[in-house]
Design an enzyme around this catalytic site. Structure first.
Site, PDB file in Angstrom:
ATOM      1  N   SER A  49       0.803  -1.235   0.000  1.00  0.00           N
ATOM      2  CA  SER A  49       0.000   0.000   0.000  1.00  0.00           C
ATOM      3  C   SER A  49       0.829   1.274   0.000  1.00  0.00           C
ATOM      4  O   SER A  49       0.303   2.357  -0.275  1.00  0.00           O
ATOM      5  CB  SER A  49      -0.945   0.005   1.205  1.00  0.00           C
ATOM      6  OG  SER A  49      -0.218  -0.040   2.425  1.00  0.00           O
ATOM      7  N   THR A  70      -2.421  -6.372  -1.274  1.00  0.00           N
ATOM      8  CA  THR A  70      -3.275  -5.660  -0.333  1.00  0.00           C
ATOM      9  C   THR A  70      -4.727  -5.969  -0.647  1.00  0.00           C
ATOM     10  O   THR A  70      -5.066  -6.398  -1.745  1.00  0.00           O
ATOM     11  CB  THR A  70      -3.075  -4.145  -0.453  1.00  0.00           C
ATOM     12  OG1 THR A  70      -3.395  -3.738  -1.805  1.00  0.00           O
ATOM     13  CG2 THR A  70      -1.631  -3.749  -0.150  1.00  0.00           C
ATOM     14  N   ASP A 146     -23.323  -0.339   5.554  1.00  0.00           N
ATOM     15  CA  ASP A 146     -22.623  -0.357   4.276  1.00  0.00           C
ATOM     16  C   ASP A 146     -23.662  -0.230   3.178  1.00  0.00           C
ATOM     17  O   ASP A 146     -24.446  -1.156   2.946  1.00  0.00           O
ATOM     18  CB  ASP A 146     -21.827  -1.645   4.100  1.00  0.00           C
ATOM     19  CG  ASP A 146     -20.872  -1.593   2.900  1.00  0.00           C
ATOM     20  OD1 ASP A 146     -21.253  -0.981   1.877  1.00  0.00           O
ATOM     21  OD2 ASP A 146     -19.768  -2.158   2.983  1.00  0.00           O
ATOM     22  N   THR A 173     -13.585   0.728   6.053  1.00  0.00           N
ATOM     23  CA  THR A 173     -14.021   1.126   4.724  1.00  0.00           C
ATOM     24  C   THR A 173     -12.817   1.460   3.846  1.00  0.00           C
ATOM     25  O   THR A 173     -11.764   1.840   4.352  1.00  0.00           O
ATOM     26  CB  THR A 173     -14.921   2.376   4.792  1.00  0.00           C
ATOM     27  OG1 THR A 173     -14.103   3.519   5.103  1.00  0.00           O
ATOM     28  CG2 THR A 173     -15.992   2.227   5.851  1.00  0.00           C
ATOM     29  N   ARG A 206      -8.701   3.153   6.409  1.00  0.00           N
ATOM     30  CA  ARG A 206      -7.860   4.143   5.746  1.00  0.00           C
ATOM     31  C   ARG A 206      -7.798   5.401   6.597  1.00  0.00           C
ATOM     32  O   ARG A 206      -8.806   5.850   7.149  1.00  0.00           O
ATOM     33  CB  ARG A 206      -8.402   4.471   4.344  1.00  0.00           C
ATOM     34  CG  ARG A 206      -8.191   3.353   3.330  1.00  0.00           C
ATOM     35  CD  ARG A 206      -6.717   3.164   3.015  1.00  0.00           C
ATOM     36  NE  ARG A 206      -6.448   2.116   2.045  1.00  0.00           N
ATOM     37  CZ  ARG A 206      -6.095   0.883   2.343  1.00  0.00           C
ATOM     38  NH1 ARG A 206      -5.996   0.523   3.609  1.00  0.00           N
ATOM     39  NH2 ARG A 206      -5.839  -0.002   1.402  1.00  0.00           N
ATOM     40  N   ASP A 230      -4.893   2.798  13.732  1.00  0.00           N
ATOM     41  CA  ASP A 230      -3.774   2.097  13.094  1.00  0.00           C
ATOM     42  C   ASP A 230      -3.379   2.794  11.805  1.00  0.00           C
ATOM     43  O   ASP A 230      -2.258   2.628  11.332  1.00  0.00           O
ATOM     44  CB  ASP A 230      -4.158   0.646  12.794  1.00  0.00           C
ATOM     45  CG  ASP A 230      -3.021  -0.120  12.130  1.00  0.00           C
ATOM     46  OD1 ASP A 230      -1.940  -0.215  12.753  1.00  0.00           O
ATOM     47  OD2 ASP A 230      -3.195  -0.609  11.000  1.00  0.00           O
ATOM     48  N   GLU A 235       0.256   9.597   6.187  1.00  0.00           N
ATOM     49  CA  GLU A 235       1.320   8.631   6.498  1.00  0.00           C
ATOM     50  C   GLU A 235       2.460   8.790   5.495  1.00  0.00           C
ATOM     51  O   GLU A 235       2.230   9.112   4.330  1.00  0.00           O
ATOM     52  CB  GLU A 235       0.761   7.201   6.400  1.00  0.00           C
ATOM     53  CG  GLU A 235      -0.177   6.805   7.515  1.00  0.00           C
ATOM     54  CD  GLU A 235      -0.602   5.345   7.388  1.00  0.00           C
ATOM     55  OE1 GLU A 235       0.101   4.561   6.718  1.00  0.00           O
ATOM     56  OE2 GLU A 235      -1.649   4.990   7.952  1.00  0.00           O
ATOM     57  N   HIS A 252       0.218   1.333  11.307  1.00  0.00           N
ATOM     58  CA  HIS A 252      -0.371   0.684  10.136  1.00  0.00           C
ATOM     59  C   HIS A 252       0.104  -0.766  10.028  1.00  0.00           C
ATOM     60  O   HIS A 252       0.599  -1.207   8.989  1.00  0.00           O
ATOM     61  CB  HIS A 252      -0.022   1.461   8.862  1.00  0.00           C
ATOM     62  CG  HIS A 252      -0.937   1.167   7.714  1.00  0.00           C
ATOM     63  ND1 HIS A 252      -1.212   2.090   6.730  1.00  0.00           N
ATOM     64  CD2 HIS A 252      -1.656   0.060   7.374  1.00  0.00           C
ATOM     65  CE1 HIS A 252      -2.030   1.557   5.837  1.00  0.00           C
ATOM     66  NE2 HIS A 252      -2.316   0.324   6.217  1.00  0.00           N
ATOM     67  N   GLY A 255      -2.970  -5.397   9.644  1.00  0.00           N
ATOM     68  CA  GLY A 255      -3.046  -6.577   8.782  1.00  0.00           C
ATOM     69  C   GLY A 255      -1.764  -7.371   8.669  1.00  0.00           C
ATOM     70  O   GLY A 255      -1.690  -8.324   7.889  1.00  0.00           O
TER      71      GLY A 255
END
Length: 358
Positions: A49, A70, A146, A173, A206, A230, A235, A252, A255
């Site tokens: 990412s 990703t 959603d 999201t 995000r 996170d 960034e 971040h 994951g």
């Protein structure tokens, strides 16, 4: 005739050399340092990412295949790739278990009795669905919002504003800027003002989904919110003032389980083999993942304890704070530390799979 493909890959993608080496020449580069001159005679670009893939990067290069390990694609100009006949593949769901575990551990750290509270999940893609499945298996009252997804097995809210009735809100999201339901600055002054004191917010989607300016203003006004971030705006040069005000801050890494990263590489390898017409060479996913898995010896009936045993989120929070403690707010230095923490992240394993219903 055998064709040898040249690949540039983000150095943080595991097993690239092992999986791809039979038919390619692989060169590993830090993701933020990949530039157009690296790609002049390259066939395949594999990123995570941190690499923005667009016309500026790919113009006048020989890249024919782009893969992103990703589950999101907002760092990829998919329209440009399509218009220029460049094949694109990504790895939706590769780290959905890991990110769901992050949210569960954040809830467990900030709110010890969260299993008796009401949880809202904003975004019901791969991560949101995994989190909802886990919450349901733990008999937690939960719902989701959603506008693009319909799920009959979970309580679905038809109005985003109804999430303010929940005790904990998890944002999973993608980043969307236009359209009928943009997520940029979704958490703004208006939403923060509407939340009840004591509400917990977790953002592992995000960074731009949460307005850092609005959140910092709200927290400085002493509103009692519990916050775990996170992902961050701008960034890797994160806002250290905001870090000081929130309950949990991490670089971040939600994951970044061993299994999630391996799964991402494996999914791209699968797509690459299909692209070159050799799907029969695919290594089974279980062969890639199984060698890394550890035995689950956790024994507790307390759900928050289980989540913190499975993933100690407070360790990552302390590491980020300690690393940034004496910094002089220089964006370049902050960014270098942030990226270093991601690059050198500890080995972390998934634990949630036995508790999932999906």
């Amino acid at each position: 005739m055998h064709h040898s493909y040249k690949i540039i890959a983000d150095e943080n993608m595991p097993l690239v050399n092992k999986l791809f080496s039979s038919s390619v020449d692989v060169k590993l580069i830090p993701g933020r340092e990949i530039r157009r001159h690296h790609l002049k005679d390259v066939d395949v670009l594999l990123v995570r990412s941190v690499t923005r893939v667009d016309q500026q990067l790919l113009h006048d290069t020989s890249v024919k295949f782009v893969g992103s390990a990703t589950s999101g694609t907002d760092h990829i100009d998919v329209e440009y790739l399509d218009q220029n006949g460049i094949v694109f593949a990504y790895a939706p769901g590769c780290n959905s278990i890991a990110v769901a575990e992050y949210s569960l551990s954040a809830m467990s750290s900030m709110c010890k009795d969260w299993a008796s509270k009401r949880v809202s999940v904003v975004g019901c893609g791969n991560v949101g669905l995994t989190l909802l499945s886990a919450l349901s298996s733990f008999d937690v009252e939960c719902n989701f919002f959603d506008p693009f997804v319909k799920r009959d097995e979970f309580c679905q809210l038809n109005d985003l504003e109804k999430i303010i009735d929940s005790d904990l809100i998890c944002f999973h999201t993608p980043l969307t800027i236009g359209g009928n339901f943009p997520t940029e600055n979704l958490v703004d002054d208006y939403m923060l003002e509407a939340l009840r004191p004591g509400t917990a917010i977790i953002n592992a989607g995000r960074g731009e989904v949460v307005s850092g300016k609005a959140l910092l203003k709200c927290l400085k006004q002493k509103k009692k919110l519990r916050v775990a971030l996170d992902v961050w705006e701008k960034e890797p040069s994160i806002n250290l003032d905001l870090l000081e005000m929130i309950d949990i801050g991490t670089p971040h890494i939600a994951g970044n389980t061993t299994e999630g990263k391996l799964r991402g590489t494996w999914m791209l390898h699968n797509a690459f083999l299909n692209w070159i017409g050799c799907p029969e060479k695919l290594v089974p996913e279980k062969n890639v993942i199984k060698s890394t898995q550890v035995e689950n010896n956790m024994q507790t009936n307390n759900v928050p304890e289980l989540c913190l045993q499975g993933y100690d989120i407070d360790l990552d929070d302390r590491l980020l704070r300690d690393s940034m403690h004496n910094e002089n707010r220089n964006d370049a230095v902050v960014g270098k530390i942030f990226d270093g923490l991601r690059k050198n992240y500890r080995q972390r394993h998934e634990y949630l799979a036995p508790y999932l219903q999906c």
